[in-house]
Design an enzyme around this catalytic site. Structure first.
Site, PDB file in Angstrom:
ATOM      1  N   CYS A   1      20.325  -0.164 -33.582  1.00 47.05           N
ATOM      2  CA  CYS A   1      21.554   0.486 -33.874  1.00 47.05           C
ATOM      3  C   CYS A   1      21.751   2.074 -33.624  1.00 47.05           C
ATOM      4  CB  CYS A   1      22.083   0.289 -35.125  1.00 47.05           C
ATOM      5  SG  CYS A   1      22.474  -1.436 -35.460  1.00 47.05           S
ATOM      6  N   LYS A  46      33.103   1.803 -34.440  1.00 52.27           N
ATOM      7  CA  LYS A  46      31.382   1.392 -34.837  1.00 52.27           C
ATOM      8  C   LYS A  46      30.547   2.391 -34.092  1.00 52.27           C
ATOM      9  CE  LYS A  46      27.895  -0.870 -35.591  1.00 52.27           C
ATOM     10  NZ  LYS A  46      27.087  -0.835 -36.844  1.00 52.27           N
TER      11      LYS A  46
END
Ligand SMILES: NC(=O)c1ccc[n+]([C@@H]2O[C@H](COP(=O)([O-])OP(=O)(O)OC[C@H]3O[C@@H](n4cnc5c(N)ncnc54)[C@H](O)[C@@H]3O)[C@@H](O)[C@H]2O)c1
Length: 402
Positions: free
Chosen positions: A251, A197
């Site tokens: 993010c 991720k």
């Protein structure tokens, strides 16, 4: 019953999707206002298709509460910021949430962490919590990839990762996500899931940094960076992203720091990319100055920033390039620049307008920081203004670019 912990940008759509797909769901958040709003059928943020999904989930009986539920399946979607000083993950929200889950969960429960975490967070922070508790629980990591603006569609269509150290638990978690997810779901171990991720977002950060560096080089070389990238991308194995005024959001501008913080001697390219992207608001500021000088504008209050959010057509302002730029101006004791964003109704910065026409009336120069569809629909209104388009949103001659 599935108890979702944290009802923000990730937890809420996930909770609604699971409920709408026939799972019994309770959404828990410690923020009283969020739970009150949801219990009273008020959505807490805007997102394409969220209202419809909310209605479906309510029909299927979703509940919201400030309390953690006693059950056997949890999904934790709380924030994971980084420490400003050492750039390592600040795990306090995840740790607190997992601790609270351990206080109430049934023995044998599965606890899935969806929050993005730095590789090794389970080993360092989460597994010790379980070992200290008197509960036997199974852990899994299912990081989320959805993008604001397209969250509902992507929840269904994206491929997913499920990390679990016990294969059977991984398969169980996969079967829960399969109730709504039509993408491929890869089951792997926790550490690989953690790393994958963070690597995905880091890859994008580096690619954007490359585009931003090209923008600076092309300005120096008097070339159109967008044309250069367009042509380069015609190569079958080249895919350069677009330059812009900086990288914001929760993010891409955050996760690469986890690797820099944990592997300071090794993450050199990653660090340079972060610095390059963080330099862009300053670069935009210099472009504004240059254009003001060229056009004889001496008063900064004649300049207006269009867009406060970190990307187009969303209402999320976290780490946004515009906020970064405004902070820089403040540091240099420069104030008075005007700001407008059609998605932000609350007053969050100085000199913020809520009426587009009034904003335009008061400025001579518009700096496009975000390419909201609203702008494209109102292109005619800004004709006659000096325009710096940092997003290459308007395809027209006579405007300044990055
Ligand atoms: N926003 C995105 O686009 C996105 C995309 C992919 C992954 N992520 C990751 O998902 C995670 C969540 O991000 P987000 O954007 O949904 O954050 P958010 O701030 O929008 O929501 C988090 C929610 O958790 C609640 N909360 C915090 N601690 C709690 C606790 N102990 N108990 C109960 N509630 C608690 C907060 O009140 C808040 O409502 C982060 O790790 C983020 O990096 C976010």
């Amino acid at each position: 019953m599935i108890n979702i912990i944290g009802l923000g940008y990730i937890g809420l759509p996930t909770a609604l999707m699971l409920a709408a797909s026939g799972n019994e769901v309770v959404g828990t958040d410690y923020n009283k206002k969020i739970v009150d709003d949801l219990c009273n059928s008020r959505l807490t943020f805007e997102e394409e298709g969220l209202g419809e999904l909310f209605s479906k989930a309510k029909e299927k009986g979703i509940k919201f509460s400030n309390d953690y539920q006693k059950t056997d399946f949890y999904i934790v979607a709380v924030p994971t910021p980084y420490e400003k000083i050492n750039k390592k993950i600040d795990p306090k929200y995840v740790v607190a949430a997992v601790k609270s889950v351990l206080d109430v969960c049934k023995d044998g429960a599965i606890v899935v962490v969806e929050s993005t975490i730095s590789p090794g967070t389970f080993d360092t922070y989460i597994k010790p919590l379980v070992a200290e508790s008197n509960k036997k629980v199974h852990l899994a990591h299912a990081p989320e990839r959805i993008i604001p603006g397209s969250m509902i569609k992507e929840l269904v269509s994206n491929n997913r990762i499920v990390g679990a150290d016990e294969k059977t638990i991984g398969e169980k978690v996969k079967s829960v996500y399969q109730t709504f997810c039509k993408g491929d779901i890869v089951v792997t171990d926790i550490k690989t899931a953690e790393m994958s991720k963070v690597v995905e977002n880091t890859y994008r950060d580096i690619n954007i940094a490359f585009a931003n560096e090209l923008a600076k080089i092309c300005r120096e070389a008097n070339l159109d960076v967008y044309e250069v990238i367009r042509i380069a991308n015609m190569h079958p194995r080249v895919n350069i992203l677009q330059p812009g005024p900086g990288v914001g959001g929760h993010c891409i501008s955050v996760d690469p720091w986890f690797l820099v913080g944990d592997y300071p001697g090794l993450a050199n390219l990653i660090l340079t990319a972060r610095k390059t992207n963080d330099s862009m608001p300053e670069y935009v500021l210099a472009r504004i100055r240059e254009i003001m000088d060229g056009k004889g504008i001496t008063d900064v209050s004649k300049v207006g920033l269009y867009g406060l959010t970190y990307k187009e057509d969303v209402d999320d302002v976290r780490e946004s390039p515009t906020l970064q730029l405004l902070n820089l101006m403040k540091k240099h004791l420069a104030t008075g620049i005007k700001v407008y964003d059609p998605f932000i109704n609350a007053d969050i910065v100085e000199n913020q307008y809520h009426d587009f026409d009034l904003f335009l009336q008061d400025v001579e120069m518009v700096v496009i920081m975000v390419a909201h569809s609203h702008l494209k629909e109102h292109q005619e209104d800004i004709k006659g203004k000096i325009i710096l388009d940092t997003k290459n949103a308007l395809n027209r001659a006579g405007i300044y670019k990055l």
